[in-house]
Design an enzyme around this catalytic site. Structure first.
Site, PDB file in Angstrom:
ATOM      1  N   TYR A  15     -41.308 -22.228  13.108  1.00  0.00           N
ATOM      2  CA  TYR A  15     -42.604 -22.006  12.381  1.00  0.00           C
ATOM      3  C   TYR A  15     -43.369 -20.905  13.536  1.00  0.00           C
ATOM      4  O   TYR A  15     -43.109 -20.749  14.534  1.00  0.00           O
ATOM      5  CB  TYR A  15     -43.551 -23.170  12.510  1.00  0.00           C
ATOM      6  N   ASP A  22     -40.420 -16.155  19.930  1.00  0.00           N
ATOM      7  CA  ASP A  22     -41.829 -16.536  19.798  1.00  0.00           C
ATOM      8  C   ASP A  22     -41.944 -17.544  20.763  1.00  0.00           C
ATOM      9  O   ASP A  22     -41.817 -18.698  20.688  1.00  0.00           O
ATOM     10  CB  ASP A  22     -41.962 -17.178  18.453  1.00  0.00           C
ATOM     11  N   LYS A  59     -51.755 -20.485  22.125  1.00  0.00           N
ATOM     12  CA  LYS A  59     -51.787 -21.688  22.886  1.00  0.00           C
ATOM     13  C   LYS A  59     -52.397 -21.737  24.210  1.00  0.00           C
ATOM     14  O   LYS A  59     -53.261 -21.456  24.764  1.00  0.00           O
ATOM     15  CB  LYS A  59     -50.713 -22.676  22.574  1.00  0.00           C
TER      16      LYS A  59
HETATM   17  C1  LIG Z   1     -48.709 -22.758  16.914  1.00  0.00           C
HETATM   18  C2  LIG Z   1     -47.469 -21.839  16.614  1.00  0.00           C
HETATM   19  C3  LIG Z   1     -47.807 -20.505  16.020  1.00  0.00           C
HETATM   20  C4  LIG Z   1     -49.100 -20.159  15.374  1.00  0.00           C
HETATM   21  O1  LIG Z   1     -50.071 -20.141  16.007  1.00  0.00           O
HETATM   22  P1  LIG Z   1     -51.503 -20.307  15.629  1.00  0.00           P
HETATM   23  O2  LIG Z   1     -52.711 -20.029  16.631  1.00  0.00           O
HETATM   24  O3  LIG Z   1     -51.604 -21.855  15.132  1.00  0.00           O
HETATM   25  O4  LIG Z   1     -51.564 -19.365  14.342  1.00  0.00           O
HETATM   26  C5  LIG Z   1     -46.753 -19.756  15.821  1.00  0.00           C
HETATM   27  N1  LIG Z   1     -45.490 -19.907  16.641  1.00  0.00           N
HETATM   28  C6  LIG Z   1     -45.267 -21.091  17.246  1.00  0.00           C
HETATM   29  C7  LIG Z   1     -44.004 -21.044  17.903  1.00  0.00           C
HETATM   30  C8  LIG Z   1     -46.135 -21.958  17.196  1.00  0.00           C
HETATM   31  O5  LIG Z   1     -45.888 -23.236  17.933  1.00  0.00           O
END
Ligand SMILES: *Cc1c(COP(=O)(O)O)cnc(C)c1O
Length: 426
Positions: free
Chosen positions: A144, A239, A267
């Site tokens: 994701y 990511d 995060k």
């Molecule tokens: C949470 C997450 C996102 C998206 O971040 P948001 O702040 O919710 O838009 C993208 N990549 C990874 C790996 C994530 O865990």
């Protein structure tokens, strides 16, 4: 356990927000029942509007690595508030956080602050496409990367929980440029580069996947992505929105000792505020506006309050604090493993750094196919039983769980007692 007030709020929220929530997984659809409405949070605990207390392993889906409402962070946020909440002009607070991130992650030569992980990944692939003048993005099934159009192809997290393979509303012309490959699959990766290498702008990967349950990428797999992208002239993007300062003190990059071209953060770096970033090699990052012709911007990017929170949060997250949190995570996971064995529950417990997850499965889970085949009904049942015992874990088997430095061994033992009871009733 009383849920009257939560249920009332949920009813009201449904008349205001689609499905009563502002982000899908919060709706508890994967586990059944209504979501809890939170009144406040402190340390390792969440308190719902009915006055129930929970040991929290969701931690706002990762950010709260020092626990909720850490006093030192709040004080700095309070100080910052009185100096104005947004300037739309540069401020030293951005430098403080940016510098700290660079110190901790020396391979990040330049960085741009944004407001969400979605923005970070979306901007990073635009940068890759702008630099390489190529259209295709390679991602992995079950990973994701936020909700921008290019990534809503066989994505993990809520997309997986709701069984949406590809989101409606994404036009085929966009989806077509995303190649989704099975995770941890070297052959698929090599074949893809043989066939499409010259069209591939970048490969983006969660080097430790946290959105199809927790599944670490194999080191050879990550290294092969580096080799193939270099050979093909594509960019390699890791990511680390979830794994940054979580899976390892230096994130997945530190754990695997790989050298990506760009990384995405989010995060933890915002300490509970809307902060994310993308960064990496200066030769690439310097091609975004105002230096280059690849556009990216944000009214609230580098917001001073968010920067103050992020800086203080990271500053307090010393190596020592991090390592203790890793030890606690390992303690909890070993405890859960032992209990699964005691009760004859087929369970795979996975932990990396301060992240953990479990699959109700007989065999180890290596990719999204395996994760889908785990027993999601049994998970839902366990989730409900744990909640009943005051333990709040992510409401889907496709999500990771987290520890904070605020979790005490007492909390962990209480959690293990809850697992013991839950497993005995499965
Ligand atoms: C949470 C997450 C996102 C998206 O971040 P948001 O702040 O919710 O838009 C993208 N990549 C990874 C790996 C994530 O865990």
């Amino acid at each position: 356990m009383k849920r009257t007030q939560s249920n009332d709020y949920f009813k009201e929220a449904e008349s205001i927000f689609p499905g009563g929530v502002n982000s899908p997984v919060r709706a508890f659809k994967a586990v059944g029942g209504n979501p809890l409405f939170i009144d406040h949070a402190q340390g390792s605990y969440l308190y719902d509007v009915d006055g129930n207390q929970f040991v929290d392993y969701v931690l706002s889906w990762g950010p709260m690595i020092l626990g909720h409402a850490p006093k030192d962070v709040l004080e700095k946020v309070q100080d910052a508030l009185w100096e104005g909440t947004s300037y739309g002009a540069p401020s030293p607070r951005e430098i403080k956080l940016g510098k700290l991130i660079k110190e901790r992650l020396p391979f990040v030569e330049r960085i741009r602050m944004v407001n969400s992980g979605t923005e970070a990944t979306m901007s990073a692939i635009r940068l890759a496409r702008g630099i390489t003048k190529r259209p295709k993005v390679v991602k992995f099934i079950g990973c994701y990367h936020g909700h921008s159009d290019s990534f809503l192809v066989q994505a993990g997290s809520g997309v997986a929980s709701f069984g949406i393979a590809d989101s409606a509303g994404v036009i085929p012309e966009v989806a077509r440029e995303t190649i989704a490959l099975p995770y941890n699959d070297l052959d698929a990766l090599r074949t893809c580069f043989e066939e499409h290498g010259h069209e591939i702008a970048c490969v983006i990967v969660e080097a430790i996947a946290g959105n199809m349950g927790l599944i670490p990428g194999h080191k050879e797999f990550i290294e092969e992505i580096r080799r193939l992208t270099t050979e093909a002239g594509s960019l390699f993007i890791i990511d680390e929105v979830m794994t940054g300062f979580r899976a390892h003190y230096q994130g997945a990059v530190g754990l695997y000792k790989v050298d990506p071209d760009l990384i995405c953060l989010g995060k933890v770096i915002g300490g509970g505020f809307p902060v994310a970033a993308f960064g990496g090699k200066a030769q690439y990052m310097n091609q975004i506006a105002p230096l280059g012709d690849i556009y990216q911007a944000g009214t609230l990017s580098g917001n001073p309050i968010a920067m103050a929170a992020g800086y203080e949060n990271l500053r307090l997250l010393t190596k020592e604090v991090f390592d203790h949190t890793v030890e606690k995570t390992a303690y909890l996971c070993q405890g859960i493993r032992n209990l699964a064995e005691k009760h004859g529950v087929a369970l795979q417990v996975v932990s990396v750094g301060t992240m953990f997850g479990f699959f109700f499965s007989e065999k180890p889970v290596l990719n999204f196919e395996d994760s889908k085949q785990a027993d999601h009904q049994l998970f839902a049942k366990a989730h409900g039983l744990l909640l009943q015992e005051g333990v709040y874990i992510a409401p889907s088997q496709y999500e990771s769980n987290f520890l904070s430095s605020a979790h005490s061994y007492e909390d962990l033992d209480r959690t293990l007692a809850a697992f013991d009871k839950a497993f005995s009733q499965l």
